[in-house]
Design an enzyme around this catalytic site. Structure first.
Site, PDB file in Angstrom:
ATOM      1  N   SER A  18      31.833  42.331  40.582  1.00  9.20           N
ATOM      2  CA  SER A  18      32.630  41.625  41.591  1.00  9.20           C
ATOM      3  C   SER A  18      32.569  42.290  42.959  1.00  9.20           C
ATOM      4  O   SER A  18      32.633  43.514  43.059  1.00  9.20           O
ATOM      5  CB  SER A  18      34.101  41.599  41.168  1.00  9.20           C
ATOM      6  N   HIS A  56      30.786  35.804  41.327  1.00 13.02           N
ATOM      7  CA  HIS A  56      29.464  36.005  40.729  1.00 13.02           C
ATOM      8  C   HIS A  56      28.552  34.820  41.049  1.00 13.02           C
ATOM      9  O   HIS A  56      28.901  33.681  40.794  1.00 13.02           O
ATOM     10  CB  HIS A  56      29.574  36.137  39.210  1.00 13.02           C
ATOM     11  N   HIS A 109      30.756  38.363  30.724  1.00  7.38           N
ATOM     12  CA  HIS A 109      31.663  39.296  30.047  1.00  7.38           C
ATOM     13  C   HIS A 109      31.894  38.859  28.609  1.00  7.38           C
ATOM     14  O   HIS A 109      31.863  37.669  28.295  1.00  7.38           O
ATOM     15  CB  HIS A 109      33.015  39.317  30.762  1.00  7.38           C
ATOM     16  N   TYR A 111      34.640  38.635  27.150  1.00  4.72           N
ATOM     17  CA  TYR A 111      35.814  37.752  27.014  1.00  4.72           C
ATOM     18  C   TYR A 111      35.496  36.281  27.279  1.00  4.72           C
ATOM     19  O   TYR A 111      36.274  35.409  26.933  1.00  4.72           O
ATOM     20  CB  TYR A 111      36.972  38.218  27.913  1.00  4.72           C
ATOM     21  N   GLU A 112      34.334  36.015  27.883  1.00  7.45           N
ATOM     22  CA  GLU A 112      34.045  34.615  28.216  1.00  7.45           C
ATOM     23  C   GLU A 112      33.843  33.772  26.960  1.00  7.45           C
ATOM     24  O   GLU A 112      34.316  32.654  26.874  1.00  7.45           O
ATOM     25  CB  GLU A 112      32.836  34.526  29.142  1.00  7.45           C
ATOM     26  N   ALA A 125      34.169  46.459  38.605  1.00  4.68           N
ATOM     27  CA  ALA A 125      35.502  46.680  39.162  1.00  4.68           C
ATOM     28  C   ALA A 125      36.338  47.276  38.032  1.00  4.68           C
ATOM     29  O   ALA A 125      36.189  46.882  36.873  1.00  4.68           O
ATOM     30  CB  ALA A 125      36.098  45.368  39.627  1.00  4.68           C
ATOM     31  N   MET A 142      36.624  45.598  31.908  1.00  2.00           N
ATOM     32  CA  MET A 142      36.257  44.597  30.892  1.00  2.00           C
ATOM     33  C   MET A 142      34.753  44.340  30.836  1.00  2.00           C
ATOM     34  O   MET A 142      34.317  43.291  30.360  1.00  2.00           O
ATOM     35  CB  MET A 142      36.976  43.272  31.209  1.00  2.00           C
ATOM     36  N   ASN A 155      42.465  48.866  41.610  1.00  2.00           N
ATOM     37  CA  ASN A 155      43.918  48.933  41.396  1.00  2.00           C
ATOM     38  C   ASN A 155      44.253  50.139  40.525  1.00  2.00           C
ATOM     39  O   ASN A 155      43.376  50.676  39.842  1.00  2.00           O
ATOM     40  CB  ASN A 155      44.405  47.660  40.677  1.00  2.00           C
ATOM     41  N   HIS A 201      43.663  39.095  39.203  1.00  2.00           N
ATOM     42  CA  HIS A 201      42.244  38.938  39.497  1.00  2.00           C
ATOM     43  C   HIS A 201      42.031  38.865  41.012  1.00  2.00           C
ATOM     44  O   HIS A 201      41.056  39.413  41.535  1.00  2.00           O
ATOM     45  CB  HIS A 201      41.698  37.682  38.812  1.00  2.00           C
TER      46      HIS A 201
END
Ligand code: HPA
Length: 267
Positions: free
Chosen positions: A28, A59, A81, A83-84, A111, A206, A230, A242
């Site tokens: 990112s 992206h 990722h 998680y997608e 990130a 992630m 963060n 996000h």
């Protein structure tokens, strides 16, 4: 014919046999980095069978071929990722293709949230090792003895030194540490962050770890940078989101770009 071979054929036809030295997989906020490149050609992921569709905001879903500081590079603008789709091997074809077209090493960026006060949002961390908190592997289902990948020095000591030098040349203080991979897409709980602090993690995120495992399975050397966007859950005053990740990734992009340009120049 395998998907990797299909991708190699598409790339060879499209780039007239371009052989990159280094592959970069940018997370990112680093979309602008490609403006530093003399782009010779580009392909959309959708034209490369087995490459992931561009997913998360920021992206582009493009593979770019060209030169930065006289080093031949291929840039994967965007990644997929776990998680997608709940598929840890989602980047397997992409990584294998980068290796098959001749990349000698990879640079990965992501990130991440910081679990240490010293590494504040906007700073950059060299990943020196990781902890896989997901319990999954992109090599589930792989066959042969090569699947038992040695993960010692997965983040290549020599390339790490090159990255340290590149940061120093730009007077950038580069943090270093261990990255803990969580599945996402939810952010971590404060209890999870406290747990990984005890385990020795300095940043959480992630991504990246599946690519590192896949790359080491191919025997390709790599190094990786985290853009700290963060403080990890429960540590900071601001709500994690996000949007905040993207905003800080964009802010820190210039720092990462300087390091990467020097790194490529030094190769
Ligand atoms: N946790 C997980 N992934 C992240 C974070 C975080 O705090 N920040 C950016 N990506």
């Amino acid at each position: 014919m395998s998907q990797v071979q299909d991708c190699v054929d598409v790339i060879h036809q499209h780039t007239k046999g371009f052989k990159p030295q280094i592959g970069l997989i940018l997370g990112s906020g680093l979309g602008q980095f490609c403006d530093n490149m003399k782009t010779e050609s580009s392909l959309d992921f959708k034209d490369l069978p087995g490459f992931p569709m561009a997913g998360v905001g920021g992206h582009a879903g493009k593979l770019l071929f060209g030169e930065i500081k006289e080093t031949k590079v291929v840039i994967m603008q965007g990644r997929a990722h776990y998680y997608e789709q709940g598929q840890a091997s989602i980047m397997a074809v992409a990584i294998q293709t980068l290796c098959a077209i001749g990349c000698e090493s990879l640079v990965l960026t992501n990130a991440a949230g910081s679990t240490v006060k010293e590494a504040s949002p906007g700073s950059v961390m060299l990943i020196t090792d990781h902890i896989n908190m997901t319990g999954v592997s992109p090599l589930f289902g792989a066959e042969g003895n090569e699947r038992f990948v040695d993960m010692v020095n997965a983040y290549d000591p020599k390339l790490n030194d090159d990255m340290r030098l590149s940061a120093a040349q730009n007077n950038i203080s580069l943090h270093e540490g261990v990255y803990a991979w969580f599945s996402g897409p939810q952010f971590e709980t404060p209890a999870e962050i406290n747990a990984v602090k005890v385990l020795g993690a300095h940043a959480v995120g992630m991504s990246t770890v599946p690519e590192v495992i896949l790359a080491r399975h191919q025997g390709i050397r790599l190094c990786a940078l985290s853009v700290i966007t963060n403080y990890a859950a429960g540590m900071g005053d601001t709500k994690i989101s996000h949007e905040q990740t993207i905003a800080f990734a964009n802010k820190a992009a210039e720092t990462v770009e300087k390091i990467l340009i020097s790194y490529l120049k030094n190769q």
